[in-house]
Design a protein around this motif. Structure first.
Motif, mmCIF file in Angstrom:
data_model
loop_
_atom_site.group_PDB
_atom_site.id
_atom_site.type_symbol
_atom_site.label_atom_id
_atom_site.label_comp_id
_atom_site.label_asym_id
_atom_site.label_seq_id
_atom_site.Cartn_x
_atom_site.Cartn_y
_atom_site.Cartn_z
ATOM 1 N N MET B 38 11.182 2.995 1.440
ATOM 2 C CA MET B 38 10.232 1.895 0.721
ATOM 3 C C MET B 38 9.065 2.017 1.911
ATOM 4 N N ARG B 39 8.771 1.735 2.921
ATOM 5 C CA ARG B 39 7.553 0.747 3.428
ATOM 6 C C ARG B 39 6.783 1.840 3.195
ATOM 7 N N ARG B 42 5.755 0.599 -0.223
ATOM 8 C CA ARG B 42 5.378 -0.561 -0.137
ATOM 9 C C ARG B 42 4.408 -0.997 0.326
ATOM 10 N N LEU B 43 3.552 0.121 0.864
ATOM 11 C CA LEU B 43 2.151 0.592 1.593
ATOM 12 C C LEU B 43 0.929 1.374 0.480
ATOM 13 N N ARG B 44 2.051 1.931 -0.431
ATOM 14 C CA ARG B 44 0.941 2.462 -1.484
ATOM 15 C C ARG B 44 1.217 1.591 -2.518
ATOM 16 N N ALA B 229 17.341 3.734 -2.102
ATOM 17 C CA ALA B 229 15.735 4.542 -1.580
ATOM 18 C C ALA B 229 15.951 6.159 -0.811
ATOM 19 N N GLY B 230 16.762 6.380 0.339
ATOM 20 C CA GLY B 230 17.640 7.538 0.589
ATOM 21 C C GLY B 230 17.478 8.112 -0.211
ATOM 22 N N ILE B 394 10.528 -4.574 5.377
ATOM 23 C CA ILE B 394 10.177 -4.571 4.143
ATOM 24 C C ILE B 394 9.201 -5.049 2.822
ATOM 25 N N VAL B 395 10.467 -6.107 2.547
ATOM 26 C CA VAL B 395 10.335 -7.203 1.809
ATOM 27 C C VAL B 395 9.202 -7.913 1.456
ATOM 28 N N GLU B 396 8.333 -8.077 1.265
ATOM 29 C CA GLU B 396 7.422 -8.962 1.320
ATOM 30 C C GLU B 396 7.473 -10.383 1.050
#
Lengths: 359, 456
Positions: B38-39, B42-44, B229-230, B394-396
């Motif tokens: 998820m991290r 989020r970056l992508r 996610a995992g 990780i959340v916005e």
């Protein structure tokens, strides 16, 4: 034994607990700090926005804006871009000039070359905003063209949009040629932007791509043409409706009604209607309906009666577009055909009558 | 000789505790993997909002949204209204009423101004009879199907038969979806149309007031990181409870339709594609476009926990051949579900019962008692706390510090009190698994039969 297991478990759990607690405290502190920064930015925002609006309205004193560029650069950029999007004409040009004057455009150009993807994306999206401003364009042009080959798709999209905004036909042709080999999502996003340039693109880039023979380029080009949904000043699409690749046949049939020589492809269309592939027949039926091709009525009637649900529905929908002959065929099918055909015919007929009454 | 029973008791308890500790470590590992995914996502992630562009794009494929409300209550009607109002270029809502009473049907007719439609149910999947198909006089794309009672899977299959779109969306009545949810969910199908088989969106609830809501949210968080996610990092994503799902209609039809639940079809699609050796991918949508409403009472929380257990175990039993095969699906995903739904509650309960029996006999030494607390409640608490912290990273929009602290601390009562109750619920749930189990599909209605009844 129990004591040994307990010792190991205690060490592992203790470390785990320490890590969780550390991360929790770090998250709380970071959140508190960001809340404080946000509050400060919120306090400064009205004043900065007012200075930006004053400048756009004709006030030439840039002293406060220069001060904000040093103390609250992020908020200043945000306010400038927000008002830039809302304004037109001279006010907008003044804001573009201001961005250049305060060296914001320069720093965006620098950041557009950054190794950090997020910084690159942000900078490119900001350059998109000032893309129509000639002096800014002179600074960013090469950077944007280079970004068309960026490995990050979002950077590519930002650069493509910025280049379309420059209204430079050569750059737009480059964007089109790159977009056709990109995934469908890219074409879906860029289609609207490129639509305004359909005429020059159909003169140069589209024929080149369609004659390339590369199935990937053919698919990409046809998808973009289909997404434009406007009259395409380009002839010679009909032969593609008989391409060996069924996906290309489907797209060519979808685009065919938009071309000026659509009528010349009617024989191919009828062959596609009677073909073996369900998706091709459905696309052909839909094209026949859009073209109101009366010579296809008999073939469509046959398709309605095939007993295959999807083909029956598509063919019935096409016949519904062609009153009165198409409607007569549907009425007949709704009474005497198989349950699948009758249901498809009745449904299409009811929808057509409903929209006719509505019109 | 007198020490043999005591030794056996200690060894048995120790083995159980080691198994529980290993299970907790494995769940943490999957959760951390989920966090990493998820991290990275989020970056992508997206820097712009393309929803408005995709809304108008003719390249976005049509979608049929299947809705199966449990009744005709106000909440159910709001659920259907929300689906009708989804922002999308070409979507149709298929509202399937599973054996409604005359009063319920009247409520739906009045709510959406329905009239009998000429559309009939023809399709590839056998279902119980369709009694009527209705359309709305309002300018909305809604088709209402009245059918004989046949259960969730049967209702989903009726919707599948009537769907004319290539993509089918499934929305849980307990989940709130944002208007742009479909536009987010369809993105993977545009990014990779050939490989994408399904997409799934769900986010844990943010607003929590009561203990029930906090405990539910902690469970959702763990599932969010782990199951969703995992597992997605190994392309073995299984939808978390309440997820908003999008699948290719043709794939579901080729898999002979729905058997028990929307969850089961994902297990089926994974196992089918893996056994055929066909490349495919199931994507997760990270944005908070679908959020499951928290339960309002302990009873509702219990119902949801048992519902999830029932869905997962039925899917596991049906696809037991996949266990310990087919990569991460058979080695991590399905064993993980069996562990959390059956083995962990069972082992924890046995451990506590053994300890309770061992104390009066003097067989439970203080290190053993400490180990018991450590391997059950302490590690469970830490996993829940870690999930809360990882979410914040990780959340916005991170939560306010006070809310974050309350959520973090809720992990203590969740594991030191509620955990034991949850284990007992889950053990009780095992005995009720047979109730309402899907029967082998009988040919109730010949394929291609017209509608039986059309009421005014």
């Amino acid at each position: 034994m129990t004591l040994a297991i307990l010792s190991i478990a205690l060490i592992v759990t203790g470390l785990y607990a320490f890590l969780v607690l550390y991360l929790f405290l770090a998250a709380v502190i970071a959140r508190t700090r960001s809340q404080r920064q946000q509050a400060e930015a919120d306090r400064a925002r009205p004043e900065i926005a007012s200075a930006v609006v004053d400048f756009a309205a004709g006030n030439n004193d840039t002293t406060p804006l220069r001060r904000y560029a040093k103390t609250n650069r992020a908020v200043l950029e945000e306010c400038l871009l927000q008002h830039h999007a809302a304004m037109r004409g001279e006010s907008r040009d003044r804001l573009s000039e201001l961005a250049l004057d305060l060296a914001l455009v320069h720093s965006w150009c620098m950041e557009a070359r950054s190794e950090d993807v997020l910084r690159r994306r942000k900078a490119l999206s900001r350059l998109t905003v000032v893309g129509a401003h000639e002096p800014s364009r002179r600074l960013s042009g090469e950077i944007l063209l280079k970004a068309l080959h960026d490995s990050d798709r979002e950077c590519f999209l930002e650069a493509a949009r910025a280049l379309v905004h420059t209204e430079d036909v050569r750059a737009i042709l480059e964007v089109f040629q790159t977009a056709v080999s990109q995934p469908r999502i890219v074409r879906a996003i860029l289609a609207q932007e490129l639509r305004a340039w359909a005429l020059p693109l159909c003169e140069a880039a589209v024929p080149k791509m369609l004659r390339s023979g590369d199935p990937l380029l053919l698919l990409g080009t046809l998808e973009l043409l289909a997404a434009w949904e406007c009259a395409i000043p380009f002839t010679g699409l009909a032969p593609l409706a008989e391409h060996p690749d069924p996906a290309i046949r489907v797209l060519a049939l979808r685009v065919l009604p938009l071309a000026p020589d659509a009528g010349e492809g009617s024989a191919i269309l009828l062959r596609a209607l009677d073909g073996d592939r369900e998706d091709v027949s459905i696309a052909a039926a839909s094209a026949a309906g859009r073209m109101k091709l009366e010579s296809a009525v008999v073939h469509l009637d046959r398709c309605v009666r095939t007993g295959k649900v999807a083909i029956s529905r598509a063919a019935a929908a096409a016949l519904a577009e062609m009153p009165p002959l198409g409607w007569e065929k549907l009425e007949d099918a709704s009474r005497f055909a198989s349950p699948v055909a009758a249901s498809a015919a009745l449904e299409a007929l009811e929808r057509a009558r409903k929209s006719f009454r509505g019109a | 000789m007198q020490d043999i029973p005591r030794l056996a008791f200690t060894v048995a308890l120790e083995l159980i505790l080691i198994a529980l500790l290993a299970g907790m470590v494995a769940s943490l590992a999957v959760m951390l993997k989920g966090f990493e995914v998820m991290r990275r996502n989020r970056l992508r992630g997206l820097s712009r909002d393309d929803a408005a562009i995709l809304l108008k794009s003719p390249l976005a494929p049509p979608v049929a949204v299947i809705a199966i409300p449990p009744d005709a209550s106000e909440e159910s009607r709001r659920y259907v209204h929300n689906l009708v109002k989804l922002h999308y270029g070409s979507h149709e809502v298929l509202l399937v009423l599973d054996g409604p009473t005359d009063e319920e049907l009247a409520v739906w007719v009045a709510e959406f101004h329905l009239f009998p439609s000429s559309r009939a149910s023809f399709g590839d999947i056998q279902t119980s009879p369709v009694l009527g198909v209705y359309e709305s006089r309002d300018p909305i794309h809604l088709m209402v199907i009245e059918k004989e009672k046949g259960g969730t899977a049967d209702s989903l299959n009726v919707g599948l038969n009537l769907a004319a779109a290539p993509l089918v969306a499934l929305a849980d009545p307990s989940t709130d979806v944002t208007p742009f949810a479909l536009l987010r969910l369809v993105r993977p199908f545009l990014e990779d149309p050939d490989l994408t088989v399904g997409a799934c969106a769900i986010a844990p609830p943010v607003e929590m007031a009561s203990a029930v809501e906090r405990f539910h949210s902690l469970g959702c968080l763990r599932a969010w990181f782990g199951r969703r996610a995992g597992l997605s990092s190994w392309n073995a994503l299984l939808p978390a409870p309440g997820a908003f799902l999008l699948v290719r209609r043709q794939d579901v039809v080729e898999a002979s339709g729905f058997y028990s639940s929307a969850f089961e079809i994902f297990v089926h699609l994974h196992s089918r594609f893996r056994s055929l050796g066909r490349p495919y991918s199931v994507h997760m949508v990270q944005e908070a476009v679908a959020i499951q409403r928290p339960p309002r009472s302990w009873g509702e929380l219990r119902q949801r926990i048992l519902g999830v257990q029932k869905d997962t175990l039925r899917a596991v039993v049906r696809h037991r051949a996949v266990l310990f095969g087919y990569g991460a699906l058979g080695w991590i995903a399905l064993p993980g579900l069996v562990w959390s739904g059956v083995l962990r509650p069972l082992l924890e309960t046995i451990a506590w019962l053994l300890a309770a029996a061992g104390v009066p006999l003097g067989w439970v030494s203080w290190p053993l008692a400490t180990l018991l607390v450590l391997c059950t409640t302490v590690t469970g608490t830490l996993n829940s706390m870690a999930a809360v912290v990882l979410r914040e990273l990780i959340v916005e929009k991170p939560s306010a510090p006070a809310q974050m602290t309350a959520h973090f601390l809720a992990a203590i009562p969740e594991n030191f009190g509620f955990g034991l109750w949850r284990d007992l619920w889950l053990l009780g749930g095992l005995f009720a698994l047979g109730d309402g189990a899907p029967k082998a599909r009988s040919h109730v209605m010949p394929v291609g039969s017209p509608v039986v009844r059309s009421t005014q």
